[in-house]
Design an enzyme around this catalytic site. Structure first.
Site, PDB file in Angstrom:
ATOM      1  N   GLY A 172       0.788  -1.227   0.000  1.00 43.08           N
ATOM      2  CA  GLY A 172       0.000   0.000   0.000  1.00 43.08           C
ATOM      3  C   GLY A 172       0.820   1.276   0.000  1.00 43.08           C
ATOM      4  O   GLY A 172       0.319   2.329   0.386  1.00 43.08           O
ATOM      5  N   HIS A 230       1.812   0.361 -13.102  1.00 47.01           N
ATOM      6  CA  HIS A 230       2.549  -0.855 -13.451  1.00 47.01           C
ATOM      7  C   HIS A 230       4.053  -0.547 -13.426  1.00 47.01           C
ATOM      8  O   HIS A 230       4.472   0.493 -13.949  1.00 47.01           O
ATOM      9  CB  HIS A 230       2.113  -1.325 -14.845  1.00 47.01           C
ATOM     10  CG  HIS A 230       2.747  -2.606 -15.248  1.00 47.01           C
ATOM     11  ND1 HIS A 230       2.314  -3.829 -14.769  1.00 47.01           N
ATOM     12  CD2 HIS A 230       3.798  -2.863 -16.050  1.00 47.01           C
ATOM     13  CE1 HIS A 230       3.072  -4.783 -15.283  1.00 47.01           C
ATOM     14  NE2 HIS A 230       3.991  -4.223 -16.053  1.00 47.01           N
TER      15      HIS A 230
HETATM   16  C1  GRF Z   1       3.850  -1.372  -7.395  1.00 39.64           C
HETATM   17  O1  GRF Z   1       5.179  -1.526  -7.776  1.00 39.64           O
HETATM   18  C2  GRF Z   1       2.940  -1.308  -8.588  1.00 39.64           C
HETATM   19  O2  GRF Z   1       3.550  -0.811  -9.731  1.00 39.64           O
HETATM   20  C3  GRF Z   1       2.576  -2.754  -8.798  1.00 39.64           C
HETATM   21  O3  GRF Z   1       2.502  -3.304  -7.509  1.00 39.64           O
HETATM   22  C4  GRF Z   1       3.322  -2.565  -6.611  1.00 39.64           C
HETATM   23  C5  GRF Z   1       2.454  -2.141  -5.460  1.00 39.64           C
HETATM   24  O4  GRF Z   1       3.180  -1.576  -4.410  1.00 39.64           O
HETATM   25  N1  GRF Z   1       1.343  -2.860  -9.558  1.00 39.64           N
HETATM   26  P1  GRF Z   1       2.434  -0.938  -3.150  1.00 39.64           P
HETATM   27  O5  GRF Z   1       1.517  -2.013  -2.569  1.00 39.64           O
HETATM   28  O6  GRF Z   1       1.655   0.256  -3.599  1.00 39.64           O
HETATM   29  O7  GRF Z   1       3.516  -0.591  -2.191  1.00 39.64           O
END
Ligand code: GRF
Length: 211
Positions: free
Chosen positions: A30, A127
């Protein structure tokens, strides 16, 4: 000290009018949720996060949301027989919270077209690669294996095809010779935390819409 990013996301200002009503879908840590909430608190985004839906029982995002008094609702995909039944449960919550815009922030489930069609052009995803390169799972590993010297992150509109919707914003990050998945992902995430609020501002103010 090498540069952290080759292209810093531009800054953008919040749209006027009532705050946009946001819902977040997350499965993990998150940190992107936290970055968006931070941008709201800093008045860089005119929005409010009305709920966080998560599908992994111990996802850290739930703690982060509750620390801001934002409802964090666990919906376990394993409790539903079909993807559609799971997505319908998600939609019910979003309806209850009167959500206008939906942000996928580390959401690790494919969504049905029924779900996507309920929020046409109003679901964004982040992404960890420069799409269209390296869509799907393990994007950072894919980039390292391909030997690219530049990677980054992309915010795009969610469409039925995975990681393929119109691109709103991107930030580039250099790949260093001794990078591991962890070190590269950490540098990409640093950029994600600037890029997502910026891209959301563009979407909310409709100053740039690629369709
Ligand atoms: C991020 O690197 C995003 O690009 C990918 O999943 C990860 C999520 O990270 N889809 P977080 O849970 O927001 O720290």
């Amino acid at each position: 000290m090498p540069p952290k990013s080759l292209v810093s996301p531009a800054t953008s200002s919040p749209q006027p009018g009532p705050p946009a009503r946001l819902g977040i879908l997350a499965s993990g840590s998150g940190s992107n949720f936290a970055a968006i909430q931070q941008a709201i608190l800093a008045q860089q985004l005119n929005a409010e996060i009305r709920c966080v839906l998560y599908n992994i029982a111990d996802a850290h995002v739930a703690k982060r949301a509750r620390a801001h008094n934002i409802p964090a609702i666990f919906i376990d995909h394993k409790a539903y027989k079909t993807r559609l039944a799971f997505d319908t449960a998600l939609l019910q919550q979003l309806l209850q919270h009167d959500i206008e815009w939906l942000l996928l922030a580390g959401w690790m489930r494919r969504l049905t077209t029924t779900f996507i069609d309920a929020y046409p052009n109003k679901i964004l995803n982040i992404h960890p690669s420069l799409l269209p390169s390296f869509p799907g799972l393990h994007a950072v590993e894919q980039a390292l294996a391909a030997g690219v010297t530049i990677s980054g992150c992309t915010v795009h509109i969610v469409t039925a095809e995975l990681d393929s919707g119109p691109i709103l914003a991107q930030a580039a990050v250099p790949v260093l010779r001794d990078d591991t998945t962890q070190t590269l992902h950490a540098r990409i995430q640093h950029q994600e935390h600037h890029l997502y609020p910026h891209a959301l501002n563009l979407a909310l103010s409709r100053r740039y819409f690629p369709y």
